[in-house]
Write a protein that holds these residues in place. Structure first.
Motif, mmCIF file in Angstrom:
data_model
loop_
_atom_site.group_PDB
_atom_site.id
_atom_site.type_symbol
_atom_site.label_atom_id
_atom_site.label_comp_id
_atom_site.label_asym_id
_atom_site.label_seq_id
_atom_site.Cartn_x
_atom_site.Cartn_y
_atom_site.Cartn_z
ATOM 1 N N LEU A 4 -103.938 -24.500 -31.405
ATOM 2 C CA LEU A 4 -104.126 -23.506 -32.454
ATOM 3 C C LEU A 4 -103.289 -22.277 -32.142
ATOM 4 O O LEU A 4 -103.332 -21.766 -31.016
ATOM 5 C CB LEU A 4 -105.600 -23.106 -32.545
ATOM 6 N N VAL A 5 -102.565 -21.801 -33.148
ATOM 7 C CA VAL A 5 -101.737 -20.612 -32.968
ATOM 8 C C VAL A 5 -102.017 -19.649 -34.118
ATOM 9 O O VAL A 5 -101.765 -19.970 -35.286
ATOM 10 C CB VAL A 5 -100.238 -20.963 -32.934
ATOM 11 N N GLU A 6 -102.554 -18.470 -33.773
ATOM 12 C CA GLU A 6 -102.869 -17.466 -34.788
ATOM 13 C C GLU A 6 -101.680 -16.531 -35.010
ATOM 14 O O GLU A 6 -100.857 -16.328 -34.107
ATOM 15 C CB GLU A 6 -104.063 -16.595 -34.373
ATOM 16 N N ALA A 23 -102.266 -21.966 -37.367
ATOM 17 C CA ALA A 23 -101.563 -23.238 -37.476
ATOM 18 C C ALA A 23 -102.132 -24.217 -36.461
ATOM 19 O O ALA A 23 -102.196 -23.914 -35.270
ATOM 20 C CB ALA A 23 -100.075 -23.038 -37.247
ATOM 21 N N ALA A 24 -102.564 -25.374 -36.939
ATOM 22 C CA ALA A 24 -103.187 -26.377 -36.083
ATOM 23 C C ALA A 24 -102.278 -27.584 -35.917
ATOM 24 O O ALA A 24 -101.575 -27.983 -36.841
ATOM 25 C CB ALA A 24 -104.516 -26.811 -36.691
ATOM 26 N N ASN A 74 -103.944 -28.053 -46.529
ATOM 27 C CA ASN A 74 -103.874 -29.360 -45.874
ATOM 28 C C ASN A 74 -102.439 -29.745 -45.541
ATOM 29 O O ASN A 74 -102.168 -30.309 -44.481
ATOM 30 C CB ASN A 74 -104.506 -30.420 -46.763
ATOM 31 N N ALA A 75 -101.515 -29.444 -46.424
ATOM 32 C CA ALA A 75 -100.132 -29.848 -46.220
ATOM 33 C C ALA A 75 -99.505 -29.133 -45.025
ATOM 34 O O ALA A 75 -98.634 -29.681 -44.351
ATOM 35 C CB ALA A 75 -99.317 -29.579 -47.473
ATOM 36 N N LYS A 76 -99.957 -27.917 -44.758
ATOM 37 C CA LYS A 76 -99.392 -27.135 -43.664
ATOM 38 C C LYS A 76 -100.267 -27.154 -42.416
ATOM 39 O O LYS A 76 -99.928 -26.515 -41.417
ATOM 40 C CB LYS A 76 -99.187 -25.685 -44.115
ATOM 41 N N ASN A 77 -101.407 -27.845 -42.483
ATOM 42 C CA ASN A 77 -102.351 -27.853 -41.355
ATOM 43 C C ASN A 77 -102.648 -26.430 -40.889
ATOM 44 O O ASN A 77 -102.651 -26.135 -39.684
ATOM 45 C CB ASN A 77 -101.800 -28.682 -40.192
ATOM 46 N N VAL A 93 -110.315 -8.432 -31.620
ATOM 47 C CA VAL A 93 -109.394 -9.554 -31.453
ATOM 48 C C VAL A 93 -109.991 -10.735 -32.202
ATOM 49 O O VAL A 93 -111.158 -11.081 -31.994
ATOM 50 C CB VAL A 93 -109.189 -9.907 -29.965
ATOM 51 N N TYR A 94 -109.212 -11.303 -33.088
ATOM 52 C CA TYR A 94 -109.676 -12.422 -33.906
ATOM 53 C C TYR A 94 -109.132 -13.728 -33.338
ATOM 54 O O TYR A 94 -107.938 -13.838 -33.048
ATOM 55 C CB TYR A 94 -109.214 -12.231 -35.355
ATOM 56 N N TYR A 95 -110.033 -14.707 -33.217
ATOM 57 C CA TYR A 95 -109.691 -15.998 -32.647
ATOM 58 C C TYR A 95 -109.934 -17.112 -33.657
ATOM 59 O O TYR A 95 -110.956 -17.133 -34.333
ATOM 60 C CB TYR A 95 -110.545 -16.291 -31.424
ATOM 61 N N CYS A 96 -109.004 -18.041 -33.696
ATOM 62 C CA CYS A 96 -109.186 -19.266 -34.454
ATOM 63 C C CYS A 96 -109.814 -20.310 -33.531
ATOM 64 O O CYS A 96 -109.498 -20.348 -32.329
ATOM 65 C CB CYS A 96 -107.826 -19.747 -34.958
#
Length: 119
Positions: A4-6, A23-24, A74-77, A93-96
């Motif tokens: 996962l990248v925020e 982005a997953a 969905n197309a970009k995950n 700090v926000y975390y995915c």
């Protein structure tokens, strides 16, 4: 494994808006839940929003309901957190996060992105 990248954090004035992205990658996502958490300075990490990848059901605590919206592409995950009417107390700090629907916890985390709301 899920990576996962925020992105999208920054400085905004009270009343303003920001959109965070997560982005997953790493596996198929149909059986996953995705979420956002935040950790204000000197406080514990708290739940902000969650979404089922399949079906799109969403969940929010009362503190952000009506101001924040979680969505997915969905197309970009990619999962998004649209934050409107921001308040200084939203500074954190926000975390995915992600995990399988069957698990009660959250096993995969991003690196976090800073959101600062000035008064």
């Amino acid at each position: 494994q899920v990576q996962l990248v925020e992105s999208g954090g920054g400085l905004v004035q009270a009343g303003g808006s920001l959109r965070l992205s997560c982005a997953a990658s790493g596996r198929t996502f149909d059986s996953l839940k995705m979420g956002w958490f935040r950790q204000p300075p000197g406080k514990e990490r708290e739940f902000v929003a969650a979404i089922r990848w399949s079906g799109g059901s969403t969940y929010y605590p009362d503190s952000v309901k009506g101001r924040f919206t979680i969505s997915r592409d969905n197309a970009k995950n990619t999962v998004y957190l649209q934050m409107n009417s921001l308040k200084p107390e939203d500074t954190a700090v926000y975390y995915c996060a992600a995990d399988h629907l069957a698990n009660t916890g959250w096993g995969y985390w991003g690196q976090g992105t800073q959101v600062t709301v000035s008064s």
